[in-house]
Design a protein around this motif. Structure first.
Motif, PDB file in Angstrom:
ATOM      1  N   ASN A 696       0.904  -1.310   0.114  1.00  0.00           N
ATOM      2  CA  ASN A 696      -0.068  -0.079  -0.128  1.00  0.00           C
ATOM      3  C   ASN A 696       0.962   1.297   0.042  1.00  0.00           C
ATOM      4  O   ASN A 696       1.414   1.639   0.901  1.00  0.00           O
ATOM      5  CB  ASN A 696      -1.148   0.103   1.106  1.00  0.00           C
ATOM      6  N   HIS A 697       0.906   1.953  -0.979  1.00  0.00           N
ATOM      7  CA  HIS A 697       1.804   3.053  -1.094  1.00  0.00           C
ATOM      8  C   HIS A 697       1.479   4.235  -0.324  1.00  0.00           C
ATOM      9  O   HIS A 697       2.112   5.072  -0.092  1.00  0.00           O
ATOM     10  CB  HIS A 697       1.732   3.415  -2.759  1.00  0.00           C
ATOM     11  N   GLU A 698       0.147   4.386  -0.046  1.00  0.00           N
ATOM     12  CA  GLU A 698      -0.351   5.438   0.972  1.00  0.00           C
ATOM     13  C   GLU A 698       0.451   5.255   2.161  1.00  0.00           C
ATOM     14  O   GLU A 698       0.918   6.301   2.794  1.00  0.00           O
ATOM     15  CB  GLU A 698      -1.818   5.410   1.114  1.00  0.00           C
ATOM     16  N   VAL A 699       0.432   4.198   2.966  1.00  0.00           N
ATOM     17  CA  VAL A 699       1.085   3.871   4.087  1.00  0.00           C
ATOM     18  C   VAL A 699       2.597   4.148   3.826  1.00  0.00           C
ATOM     19  O   VAL A 699       3.370   4.595   4.912  1.00  0.00           O
ATOM     20  CB  VAL A 699       0.861   2.545   4.582  1.00  0.00           C
ATOM     21  N   MET A 700       3.341   3.489   2.760  1.00  0.00           N
ATOM     22  CA  MET A 700       4.828   3.482   2.671  1.00  0.00           C
ATOM     23  C   MET A 700       5.278   4.660   2.359  1.00  0.00           C
ATOM     24  O   MET A 700       6.306   5.213   2.930  1.00  0.00           O
ATOM     25  CB  MET A 700       5.049   2.520   1.577  1.00  0.00           C
ATOM     26  N   MET A 701       4.586   5.573   1.550  1.00  0.00           N
ATOM     27  CA  MET A 701       5.217   7.148   1.306  1.00  0.00           C
ATOM     28  C   MET A 701       5.165   7.844   2.868  1.00  0.00           C
ATOM     29  O   MET A 701       5.959   8.729   2.784  1.00  0.00           O
ATOM     30  CB  MET A 701       4.520   7.604   0.245  1.00  0.00           C
ATOM     31  N   ARG A 702       3.994   7.708   3.574  1.00  0.00           N
ATOM     32  CA  ARG A 702       4.031   8.406   4.723  1.00  0.00           C
ATOM     33  C   ARG A 702       5.268   8.106   5.840  1.00  0.00           C
ATOM     34  O   ARG A 702       5.372   8.562   6.513  1.00  0.00           O
ATOM     35  CB  ARG A 702       2.751   8.180   5.372  1.00  0.00           C
ATOM     36  N   GLY A 703       5.482   6.754   5.535  1.00  0.00           N
ATOM     37  CA  GLY A 703       6.491   6.409   6.454  1.00  0.00           C
ATOM     38  C   GLY A 703       8.208   6.456   5.935  1.00  0.00           C
ATOM     39  O   GLY A 703       8.966   6.041   6.625  1.00  0.00           O
ATOM     40  N   THR A 704       8.216   6.730   4.396  1.00  0.00           N
ATOM     41  CA  THR A 704       9.627   7.072   3.954  1.00  0.00           C
ATOM     42  C   THR A 704      10.283   8.151   4.953  1.00  0.00           C
ATOM     43  O   THR A 704       9.707   9.131   5.181  1.00  0.00           O
ATOM     44  CB  THR A 704       9.355   7.465   2.471  1.00  0.00           C
TER      45      THR A 704
END
Length: 870
Positions: A696-704
């Motif tokens: 899920n890119h929405e979660v992952m970009m927020r954690g980058t």
């Protein structure tokens, strides 16, 4: 034809063709005996593929006088790809997204399919929620399936929908162990134009420790998920002809040293030598004294010593391991015959004149018991020197805590975690049996592990469980709290779960330098558990020994680990098993039948997995409400950037790892990812880990760039994923600043120091920054995989000229940065209200394909265009 180097050999009543590397070299006045074995593998691959793909022929001349041709490229097209689930899920999500894009553009989505065999081993999702009791395994597996239902359902869909894809179910073993014990044939065969052709097994994997297979004489290494997708889709990768560092091994390991001690010693040695980006090849008379399991432990650590691979040639130890793991007699004979026919079988008589780019040596006899840490795997520490690290904390007071109705006054170095985990050691019967024997002696003397230490054991294979059970050693490990918690990477990748109750909550409110010890391969800050300060790597028996002491602030060469039933001190040397004890258990209980029995039903061992329903369709039925699997916007951000007036999103120092960049481990409640999940109805107990949500890119970009240990020099008084926004002139999270920049059409850049992107081969370290709007990274140096991943995501990797750095150039991070470039040099102008700084950087397009990737805005849009014939 004069360039036809196809020959034949006969074995098991069959005739096989092969591509004769000695013949090719002889035709060009070269001798195969002078060439490193790892380069021989690359030559064979190039020679064979050039017969069916003439464009590959142009790479063959590079192998003539190979060590003079490091500016020339090698085309690498591995025979198979291996994935683990953390990196495998997003790779398959990308393939599913590519199918959607092809269908959207009027093409046939079935064109998106792996071209080579792909195995995905589900081993990264189980967490140590429960430990140190008989119920732990079942409890953790149940939690694993509850947390990962959506991911596993997606993987079942992928298994049903993609050709050439095999899923190894959860809770059956770790990727590298399964690869070593089961998947690799060492030498493969395939029907080509009506003939059976023999050739070496080669691979890439989406785990940087794919190099473990090098111990078996198989060439392979870790790549990012993006690069793996290219291999899956039939795309060659390119890299300069590698330098090969030959490491001559002599002597024999002392009885008091383990394979882990040897691996940590070699890691320290080769880090000092600087083997980054190079091949390492082991040879010498010491090889015959080095069992395959020990070689695999060393090869596994190649990312830690910085090499592309740590290669051991095929020899009698390889054949002995194949016999142990119950490969068929026909396959073993086939491997031996081919390897000897085509110059791949190790010949010690060639050592004197085999040529290496650089040379190093190690006498195995000097290896001592050791650990590595507290935050880098290359930092070797001998047992007697452990206490010296903790003298920096002498002024700190005690840390009172009550655990399981017992009061403790903890000191720095006391252990919150002691874990036997990870592929580094759980492939090795010698160290695991040593741990079991040490545990037996400790239990018989009445020793116990202090209650504040969370202990766990995650084997790499069910075979391990079997031989520890039938040898009656597992019960002693259980008695000390080293019950089996699952078959997965667990603690080493941050799936350590919570610390003991009360210790967890108190440390969360009051940080204190509690330590961890694990038999893993990575100990970067914040990786194992965000609440443990110092993490040390050690062999399984040392993990047990320090767990008994309850601390690593101890010289176990002279200080007692505790007192026995009679109040007498018990010393480490009294518990250390004799080498003959270990050998006796191995010979009595470790048999080929354990392996064949285990792997005969590997696909039927997990009923829960087999019962999972899954859709059967050409394209994936995306669920817009899912917080695990989402259709990524890979084909939306393909507009060309002019790289003008960019703002610095982060200004970082040296040794920024992919653990710092890519989301991993726990998701904090107040983090951008945590807030997103809460807003979507996910409660904190169900957050799971970043790794499980990589689809899920929405979660992952927020954690980058959100690691709790990340230090951004733009916010020097804050630790974690923070930055200073030049739009609002306020400090905020990196994610929120990035979204604000994107909203105002402002591109961003990252400034970094040396070894940027070192660590695991994480595609999200590149995907994340691209989705945040980062167009370029300017660093002093890069780790190999991460540099490649940046290019493949359309992010420009630039490297300061020698001697230059952000500090030497006077870059503050508040400048607006503009870049103009050609294919080799980028001209950078950085200006603020006080100064204008102009400097040149090297464009890190290291392979001929890199420019095409970058121009196409990344490999995935490029591959879709290729499949559509654009």
């Amino acid at each position: 034809m004069e360039d036809n180097y196809e020959k034949q050999f006969h074995v098991n009543g069959r005739t096989y063709s092969f591509y004769d590397i000695a013949g090719y070299l002889a035709a060009h006045h070269q001798q195969v005996s002078k060439m490193p074995y790892s380069i021989r593998v690359l030559l064979e691959l190039t020679l064979r593929h050039s017969a069916t793909k003439p464009i590959i022929k142009k790479f063959l001349p590079s192998f003539i006088d190979w060590d003079k041709n490091h500016d020339e490229d090698v085309a690498y097209k591995p025979e198979r790809v291996i994935l683990q689930d953390f990196t495998g899920v997003p790779a398959l999500v990308d393939l599913a997204a590519m199918r959607d894009e092809v269908k959207k553009r009027g093409g046939d989505p079935n064109k998106i399919n792996p071209d080579v065999p792909v195995h995905l081993v589900i081993d990264h999702s189980v967490q140590v929620d429960m430990a140190a009791n008989e119920q732990a395994f079942d409890f953790n597996v149940k939690k694993e399936f509850k947390r990962n239902h959506e991911r596993y359902t997606f993987l079942k869909w992928a298994q049903n929908s993609f050709d050439n894809l095999t899923i190894i179910p959860p809770d059956t073993g770790i990727i590298h162990q399964v690869n070593l014990e089961y998947l690799s044939e060492v030498i493969r065969q395939e029907k080509v134009n009506g003939k059976m052709v023999a050739f070496p097994d080669t691979l890439v994997g989406t785990d940087s420790h794919t190099t473990m297979i090098n111990g078996l004489g198989v060439l392979g290494w870790g790549v990012g998920g993006i690069e793996a997708e290219a291999s899956m889709l039939g795309q060659e990768s390119y890299f300069p002809m590698p330098n090969v560092v030959g490491v001559k091994l002599t002597g024999k390991l002392p009885d008091t040293a383990t394979a882990t001690d040897l691996a940590l010693t070699i890691t320290n040695l080769l880090r000092k030598h600087n083997v980054v980006g190079k091949f390492v090849e082991f040879y010498g008379p010491g090889l015959k004294n080095l069992p395959l399991a020990n070689r695999a432990t060393i090869a596994n650590m190649a990312p830690e010593y910085g090499a592309t691979c740590g290669f051991f040639p095929i020899d009698d130890q390889t054949l002995a391991y194949m016999k142990l793991t119950d490969r068929s007699p026909e396959q073993i004979e086939f491997v031996e015959k081919y390897a000897k026919e085509n110059g791949f079988f190790y010949d010690e008589s060639e050592d004197a004149y085999r040529h290496y780019s650089e040379n190093e040596s190690l006498d195995l006899g000097i290896v001592q018991s050791s650990l590595a840490g507290p935050k880098r795997p290359q930092d070797l520490i001998y047992l007697k020197d452990m206490p010296s690290h903790f003298r920096q904390y002498d002024e700190m007071g005690d840390f009172p805590v009550n655990v399981e109705d017992t009061d403790f006054k903890l000191r720095p170095g006391d252990l919150g975690i002691a874990a036997i985990t990870s592929c580094t050691n759980t492939s090795n019967p010698e160290v695991l049996i040593a741990a079991g024997l040490l545990a037996q002696k400790a239990v018989e003397r009445g020793l116990k592990v202090p209650k504040y230490v969370k202990t766990s054991f995650a084997p790499g294979s069910r075979v391990v469980t079997k031989y520890l059970e039938i040898s009656d050693l597992q019960k002693y490990l259980d008695a000390l709290g080293f019950n089996i918690v699952g078959y997965g990477c667990t603690t080493c990748i941050g799936n350590s779960g919570k610390l003991k109750e009360n210790l967890q909550s108190k440390l969360a409110d009051n940080p204190y330098p509690i330590a961890a010890i694990e038999s893993g391969n990575r100990n970067f800050e914040g990786r194992v558990n965000p609440l443990t300060k110092d993490t040390f790597l050690a062999s399984p028996p040392l993990v047990v020994a320090y767990a008994l002491a309850g601390t690593v602030d101890i010289d176990i060469t002279k200080d007692p680990l505790g007192n026995d039933k009679d109040g007498k001190p018990v010393y480490f040397k009294e518990l250390w098993p004799d080498v003959n004890e270990i050998s006796s258990v191995i010979h009595k209980y470790l048999s080929p039948q354990l392996f064949s029995t285990n792997y005969a039903n590997i696909f039927d061992q997990n009923k829960t997995w087999n019962d999972l329903p899954a859709a059967k369709s050409t394209t994936y039925p995306w669920d817009e409400k899912s917080t695990y699997i989402a259709n990524p916007p890979l084909f939306e951000n393909t507009e060309t950037s002019d790289l003008k007036d960019m703002r610095v999103l982060a200004k970082l120092g040296d040794s920024i790892t992919t653990d710092h960049i890519s989301p991993a481990g726990f998701i904090g409640k107040t983090s951008p990812a945590g807030k997103y999940l809460l807003a979507h109805g996910v409660q904190m107990p169900d957050f799971n880990s970043y790794g499980s949500r990589r689809g899920n890119h929405e979660v992952m970009m927020r954690g980058t760039l959100g690691n709790v240990r990340l230090q951004n020099e733009l916010t020097p008084d804050k630790l974690g994923g923070f930055t200073h926004s030049w739009l609002t002139d306020e400090d905020t999270t990196i994610y929120e600043a990035a979204m604000d920049y994107k909203k105002h059409n402002v591109d961003t850049v990252i400034l970094a120091g040396k070894d940027y992107g070192m660590g695991s081969s994480r595609d999200w370290a590149a995907k994340g920054v691209e989705l945040l709007g980062v167009k370029a990274v300017i660093a002093e140096s890069y780790e190999r995989i991460h540099r490649s991943n940046l290019v493949m995501m359309g992010v420009l990797p630039l490297q300061y000229k020698p001697g230059d750095s952000a500090k030497s150039l006077g870059l503050k991070g508040d400048e607006q940065i503009s870049i103009t470039r050609d294919d080799k040099t980028a001209h950078v102008v950085a200006k603020n209200n006080d100064h204008t700084i102009k400097f040149d950087t090297k464009v890190r397009f290291d392979a001929p394909i890199d420019k095409k990737y970058y121009q196409a805005h990344g490999i995935l849009p490029m591959m879709v265009d290729n499949k559509l014939g654009v």
